[in-house]
Every structure is written in structure tokens, then in C-alpha cells.
Design an enzyme around this catalytic site. Structure first.
Site, short mmCIF file in Angstrom:
data_model
loop_
_atom_site.label_atom_id
_atom_site.label_comp_id
_atom_site.label_asym_id
_atom_site.label_seq_id
_atom_site.Cartn_x
_atom_site.Cartn_y
_atom_site.Cartn_z
N CYS A 23 0.85 -1.19 0.00
CA CYS A 23 0.00 0.00 0.00
C CYS A 23 0.88 1.24 0.00
O CYS A 23 2.09 1.16 0.20
CB CYS A 23 -0.86 0.01 1.25
N ARG A 54 1.72 1.86 -6.73
CA ARG A 54 2.08 0.83 -5.75
C ARG A 54 0.88 -0.03 -5.37
O ARG A 54 1.02 -1.18 -4.99
CB ARG A 54 2.64 1.48 -4.49
N TRP A 94 -3.62 -2.24 -1.88
CA TRP A 94 -3.47 -3.32 -2.86
C TRP A 94 -3.59 -4.63 -2.10
O TRP A 94 -2.85 -4.86 -1.16
CB TRP A 94 -2.11 -3.23 -3.53
N ASN A 134 0.87 0.22 6.09
CA ASN A 134 1.44 -0.56 4.99
C ASN A 134 2.21 -1.72 5.59
O ASN A 134 2.99 -1.51 6.51
CB ASN A 134 2.38 0.32 4.16
N GLY A 135 1.98 -2.93 5.08
CA GLY A 135 2.72 -4.09 5.58
C GLY A 135 1.80 -5.13 6.15
O GLY A 135 0.61 -5.18 5.83
N GLU A 162 11.60 -13.02 -19.97
CA GLU A 162 11.18 -11.63 -19.74
C GLU A 162 10.05 -11.24 -20.70
O GLU A 162 9.07 -10.59 -20.31
CB GLU A 162 12.39 -10.70 -19.89
N LYS A 164 6.28 -10.06 -19.58
CA LYS A 164 5.64 -8.80 -20.00
C LYS A 164 4.25 -9.09 -20.56
O LYS A 164 3.29 -8.40 -20.25
CB LYS A 164 6.47 -8.07 -21.07
N GLU A 193 1.74 -10.17 -17.71
CA GLU A 193 1.28 -9.17 -16.74
C GLU A 193 0.50 -8.02 -17.39
O GLU A 193 -0.39 -7.48 -16.77
CB GLU A 193 2.42 -8.65 -15.86
N HIS A 225 11.47 -31.91 -25.82
CA HIS A 225 11.41 -32.73 -24.60
C HIS A 225 10.08 -32.62 -23.89
O HIS A 225 9.96 -32.99 -22.73
CB HIS A 225 12.55 -32.33 -23.65
N LYS A 281 3.76 -2.27 -7.84
CA LYS A 281 5.09 -1.93 -8.34
C LYS A 281 6.21 -2.43 -7.41
O LYS A 281 7.16 -3.03 -7.88
CB LYS A 281 5.19 -0.41 -8.53
#
Ligand code: M6R
Length: 611
Positions: free
Chosen positions: A25, A50, A97, A123-124, A488, A492, A495, A511, A606
Site C-alpha cells: 500500500c 504501488r 493493494w 502498509n505491511g 522476460e 511482459k 502481466e 522434450h 510496483k
């Protein structure tokens, strides 16, 4: 049923591992000469990257605490609830969040004490939440939300009643909390206090007042003078002054730092989204990265030369960078190393060699998984090198040597310019260590032109995104140093566009994964002109034979591909830096095709400051 008459209440926390509620948050507090609410709304908008499930504001005016909060983005909640008209020059704010647990108005912050005289944003995670809540319930406190955070408001209320002293109550409450947390409490007498343990909290000092924030971005529009609180620090803004103490009540002094970021860097300019702005900024950031830090780069390369064991670590995109670094170091620096994703490394780190050197890569410098590794490794005597974009971050401050990415604030949740910046710095380190084998400095302007050429391929990428918008599964193939770019690229796409995507070493196809390929699959193939070229092209033919659609990324177009994105010719060592850019763009335009907001992917944040 808390019938306390005191004007203040305090923050407290709880003890029970909350497995269902994880937050990243943003919290902000302001006390000064300006009206608090409109200021706090602007600050929260800046920090929204965030967390963005819900938002709330609490202000103090004439000895009264007023709170408004709701579910949604800051702009939407503000236009419905008119957050900005709350009265007063003192206030706190929060964006939330949550990956688990409901996103409801009741669970949005601020949370208030029973007597309504204390409001808290947090936050946390409060690990001992459950025990503390039971104790508070037995004392008659009534809870209005399902969150762990609310216990802080009730604890503060309780501690203030017991001690009759606000300062003592804040420190008592802070000491009762277990977990990683930072919180800000606003009291009806006009006091604001913040406390931190393992989550960042920063005081901003401006001409017209003080800010307390989880992120400098929150107040950077108003001031660049900041005090970074240490663990177990409390800041109290009372009257017109500021006091800092530890959880034990001892006075502390922390230095005022000038934050180096440019004020203007945190808006979209003429772009539709931060993500596409940041993709385009790579034309500049690719040459800026590492500039002015040549002596640190040299120092790090000497450390790596002498290190008996080298580990690269990071999370998400930063981990993919670690994988490229391991490859570069082996090929061009002739040094062996390992790259371990931080969320796994934390279980192995106690067993690594004592004199290891760990290179931690992190845009934010606040990722909990990375910090966990670093803290453990330091106690065992490892040397810590970090590559960060926030020079004042926890990771930078824990490191023996920290190199700044220097790519400016990255607001889009998807890492784009930070990836190419961290990678450029790693190229510079390996170049220094190998006596200039890579020749980065000589190639930088060619590299810059190549990036420019790639970001100008917008039309082609938009067409590709339009063509593949309905596919269910995307596979990205690469070999050798291109495999981390395949990972990567797939990250991208996942997400930003919510399409299932997987990065696979091209040689592994036969395989197992080949069983998944049919006419409905879309395969993106990294096929540049280097030692992997023939093998990858053969893999592409195997796929073509199964009817899947193929998009090639490389230097030599071929009939095997339905579409081909050409990477400008350069020394092959630089291809990873270039070939990631089309993926960033495909993911961005695919998100637009799907009507998803590329800046704020669902369920993500983020900086992931919780484990
Ligand atoms: O701030 P960090 O580089 O430590 O963040 C690590 C990851 O959380 C981050 O790269 C994440 O995977 C991004 N959303 C990827 O685009």
C-alpha cells in the site's frame, strides 16, 4: 464500547501470521499550512502505482477526525466521494493493494478507534494481528473491518488510556506489533505520528509543512528534502515541531537527504500511459545508465575479480537480468557465477560460502524477497553489491557498494526501462572486468540508434498485437543468452495483457512442450544472427510443421516466419538489450487490444514489500 475520553489514540499491531491478506500500500500524512485533503489526493495519485484497489483520506479539523474512503482508483473515488473537500490542514491518506481478502469500503483505510479520535493508515503485515485483536475484543473494542491494520487504531486508543501520554502510547503500540509495517496515525488533537519496522517511511520537509510517506514519490512534487527513518524509529509532528524517537522512547537524529530525482519526471507527458512513455525513454536511458558511476563500476569489477563465489539475485524482471548477467560474466568475463531468484535464494543463503559476493538487482530496492536474502547474507559475512533505481532505498543502504540505474522514476508496474538500464550497467561491469572485451562505451551511440529504430516500429507491432489478440497461449523461445529474454518477454505479455505466455529454452521444445503446439498456438522466436541461429531456425521449422503461427525476432527474415521483427545489426553481445524492446511493445499493444490498463495490471503492485 471503548469509552475513553482522551483526545488521542494510538497504533497497535497483532500477532498471527495473516496468510490471507498481503498488501503493498501507499501511506501519506501531511501537517502544515495548506489544506490537507486536496494535497493528499494529489500525493496518492502519484503513488497509486504501488497499489490501487481502494483509497481513503482522514483529516483533523477543530478537534474532529473525518474519514472518507471507497473502492476504486483515486480519481474515481475522489469524484464520487469528494475526498478533496474534507476540511483541515492535517491529514493522512492511503491506497490499498490486496491479493487476498476482500476489497471493500470497510477494509479501505484509514481505520479509526472506537472513540473516533484516532485514524490510522498502514502498509505491511501485522503478523500477531489475531492475538492482539482477541485481547482488544475482550477489552470491549469493536472492529469495523476484516483487516489486520485496524488493531493499530484500537491499540493506540488502549495504550493512550493506560499511559495518559501520547508519546508513550505510540511507542508502546509500536513495540507490540510483530511483522513488517509502517503506519501513520492522526489524532484529534492535531498530532500526526509515523512508525516503521521493515517497511519504508520517509519524512518530507517543505516550506509549508511536513509530509510522512511510504515513498518519496508521494511528496516529490512539493519537496526534495527528506529524512529516511530507520527501523524502530517514530516521528511525531505536534504543534509546529517535529520529534524523532525510537520505539524505546530515546531521542534520535537522522540526516536530511536531498532526493536526487527530477520533479518533472512523474507525469505521462504526451503519452497515453506511463508504460509506453517509459518504453520510449529507453532511447535516452540506455546511454545514461552508469554515467558518472565509472569508479563504482570499476570497484565492483575488482570485487568480482577477487570474489571466490559470485551470486546474482533479484525478483521478476530483475531476476531475468541476473540470468543474462551470469551468462555475460561466463562468456566475456570468464568467471563462473550463479543466478538465483530471491524468493528461493532466501532458503539457501545460510548455506552459501561465507566470503561470497552477492549482486542484488532491484528497481525499487524495496522488494522484500531480495532484502531477506541480503540481510541473511550480510550476517554471514557476504559482501553486497546492488544495482538499484532508488539510491535511498533499503537495499542501497544495506549494500557495501550500490550502483544507481539512473533511469528516472519508473511508474508503470511492468518493468521496462529499468530492465535495459540494469542490464547496461552489468554490461559495463563485465566490460571493465574483462579489459574492454565488450566495448560498451564505443557502441553506446550505435546502441541508442538501434533502440530508436525499434521503438519506431510501432505500426508493425500494433498490427501483430491485433493479429494475435485472440490467441490463448503464447510461447516464447530462445537459446543461450536469449533464453532469459524469452522469460522476460513472456512475463511482459502475461502481466500486461493477461494472455498465458511461457518462455522456453528452444532446445527443450522436443522434450515436452511440443505436445502443446497446434494451429491455435502463437510462437515468438528469438532468432538473432549468432551461434544459436541455425539451431533455433531448425526449431522454428519443427513448429511450422505443426501449423502454429510464428513470429521471428532477429536480423535475417526467413520464410519460416509469418511475421518478422528485424533487430538492427550490432555486435551480437548487445542483442539481449535490443530484442527485449519488441516484447515490451507487443505486451503494451496487446493490453490495449484487450482493454486492459497497461500501467496498472490487475492484482500486481510496483514494489512488492511483503513476502
Ligand atoms: O523493484 P524490483 O526490481 O525488485 O521488482 C522485482 C519484481 O517485482 C518486478 O520486476 C516485477 O516482476 C515487475 N512487475 C515485472 O514487470
Amino acid at each position: 464500547m471503548c469509552q475513553y475520553n482522551g483526545h488521542f489514540v494510538y497504533l497497535a499491531i497483532f500477532n498471527y501470521v495473516i496468510k490471507i491478506t498481503m498488501r503493498v500500500c501507499s501511506i501519506i500524512g501531511y501537517k502544515g499550512e495548506s489544506l490537507a485533503a486536496p494535497l493528499l489526493v494529489t500525493c496518492l495519485q502519484k503513488m497509486e502505482y504501488r497499489g490501487y484497489d481502494s483509497v481513503g483520506i482522514g483529516t483533523i479539523n477543530d478537534g474532529k477526525v473525518s474519514v472518507r474512503k471507497g473502492v476504486g482508483r483515486v480519481e474515481d473515488v475522489d469524484s464520487t466521494l469528494l475526498l478533496r473537500i474534507l476540511p483541515g490542514r492535517i491529514g493522512i491518506g492511503h491506497t490499498r493493494w490486496a491479493t487476498h481478502g476482500r476489497v471493500t469500503e470497510a477494509n479501505a483505510h484509514p481505520h479509526t478507534s472506537c472513540n473516533g479520535e484516532i485514524a490510522v493508515v498502514h502498509n505491511g503485515i501485522i503478523q500477531n494481528y489475531s492475538q492482539l485483536k482477541s485481547q482488544l475484543l475482550m477489552k470491549g473494542h469493536v472492529f469495523k473491518s476484516e483487516t489486520d491494520s485496524e488493531v493499530i487504531a484500537h491499540l493506540l486508543e488502549d495504550d493512550y488510556k493506560e499511559t495518559g501520554d501520547l508519546r508513550g502510547a505510540i511507542s508502546n503500540t509500536s513495540k507490540k506489533l510483530a511483522g513488517a509495517f509502517s503506519f501513520i496515525a492522526a489524532f484529534s488533537d492535531g498530532t500526526i505520528a509515523g512508525a516503521r519496522f521493515d517497511e519504508p517511511l520517509i519524512v518530507g520537509i517543505s516550506k509549508d509543512g511536513y509530509y510522512i510517506s511510504s515513498d518519496v514519490v508521494g511528496f516529490l512534487n512539493y519537496t526534495d528534502r527528506a529524512i529516511f527513518l530507520d527501523n524502530r524509529d517514530i516521528v511525531i509532528l505536534k504543534g509546529s515541531g517535529m520529534e524523532m524517537i525510537t520505539f524505546d522512547g530515546a531521542p534520535v537524529v537522522r540526516p536530511v537527504t536531498q532526493v536526487a530525482w527530477e520533479f518533472g519526471g512523474i507525469d505521462k507527458g504526451t503519452y497515453a500511459h506511463f508504460t509506453i512513455k517509459e518504453i520510449n525513454e529507453q532511447v535516452e536511458t540506455i546511454v545514461k545508465s552508469g554515467r558518472g558511476q565509472e569508479s563504482k563500476i570499476e570497484e565492483v569489477s575488482e570485487m568480482l575479480k577477487l570474489a571466490p563465489f559470485i551470486y546474482f539475485t533479484g525478483s521478476g524482471t530483475s531476476y531475468h537480468c541476473a540470468l543474462v548477467a551470469k551468462n555475460l560474466l561466463a562468456k566475456y568475463g570468464k568467471r563462473k557465477s550463479d543466478a538465483i531468484v530471491s524468493s528461493e535464494f532466501q532458503y539457501l543463503v545460510n548455506d552459501i560460502e561465507r566470503d561470497s559476493v552477492i549482486v542484488a538487482i532491484s528497481q525499487s530496492g524495496e522488494t522484500a524477497d531480495v532484502l531477506e536474502v541480503i540481510k541473511k547474507a550480510k550476517t554471514l559475512g557476504s559482501k553486497i553489491i546492488s544495482i538499484v533505481n532508488v539510491p535511498t532505498s533499503s537495499l542501497a543502504r544495506l549494500s557495501d557498494v550500490s550502483i544507481h540505474m539512473n533511469c528516472g522514476p519508473e511508474i508503470g508496474v511492468a518493468a521496462t526501462k529499468s530492465f535495459t538500464s540494469q542490464l547496461t550497467i552489468l554490461y559495463a561491469i563485465v566490460d571493465s572486468l574483462s579489459g574492454g572485451v565488450i566495448g560498451l562505451e564505443d557502441q553506446k551511440y550505435k546502441l541508442q540508434n538501434a533502440v530508436k529504430e525499434l521503438v519506431e516500429r510501432q505500426r508493425l507491432i500494433e498490427q501483430i498485437a491485433e493479429e494475435i489478440k485472440d490467441v490463448k497461449d503464447i510461447y516464447v523461445l530462445g537459446r543461450s543468452i536469449h533464453y532469459p529474454i524469452a522469460l522476460e518477454g513472456a512475463l511482459k505479455i502475461k502481466e500486461l495483457s493477461y494472455v498465458h505466455a511461457e518462455g522456453i529454452p528452444a532446445g527443450e521444445l522436443k522434450h515436452g512442450p511440443l505436445a502443446l503446439i497446434d494451429r491455435n498456438s502463437c510462437i515468438l522466436v528469438l532468432n538473432p544472427n549468432d551461434s544459436t541461429f541455425d539451431d533455433v531456425k531448425a526449431n522454428a521449422h519443427e513448429i511450422k510443421a505443426r501449423g502454429a503461427s510464428l513470429i521471428g525476432i532477429g536480423n535475417s527474415p526467413s520464410d519460416v516466419y509469418d511475421r518478422f521483427i528485424t533487430i538492427p545489426e550490432m555486435d551480437e553481445v548487445f542483442y539481449p538489450l535490443l530484442e527485449v524492446i519488441p516484447f515490451q511493445m507487443i505486451a503494451y499493444y496487446l493490453a490495449l487490444e484487450k482493454d486492459a490498463n497497461p500501467d496498472y495490471p490487475r492484482n500486481l503492485a510496483k514494489s512488492v514489500t511483503v513476502k
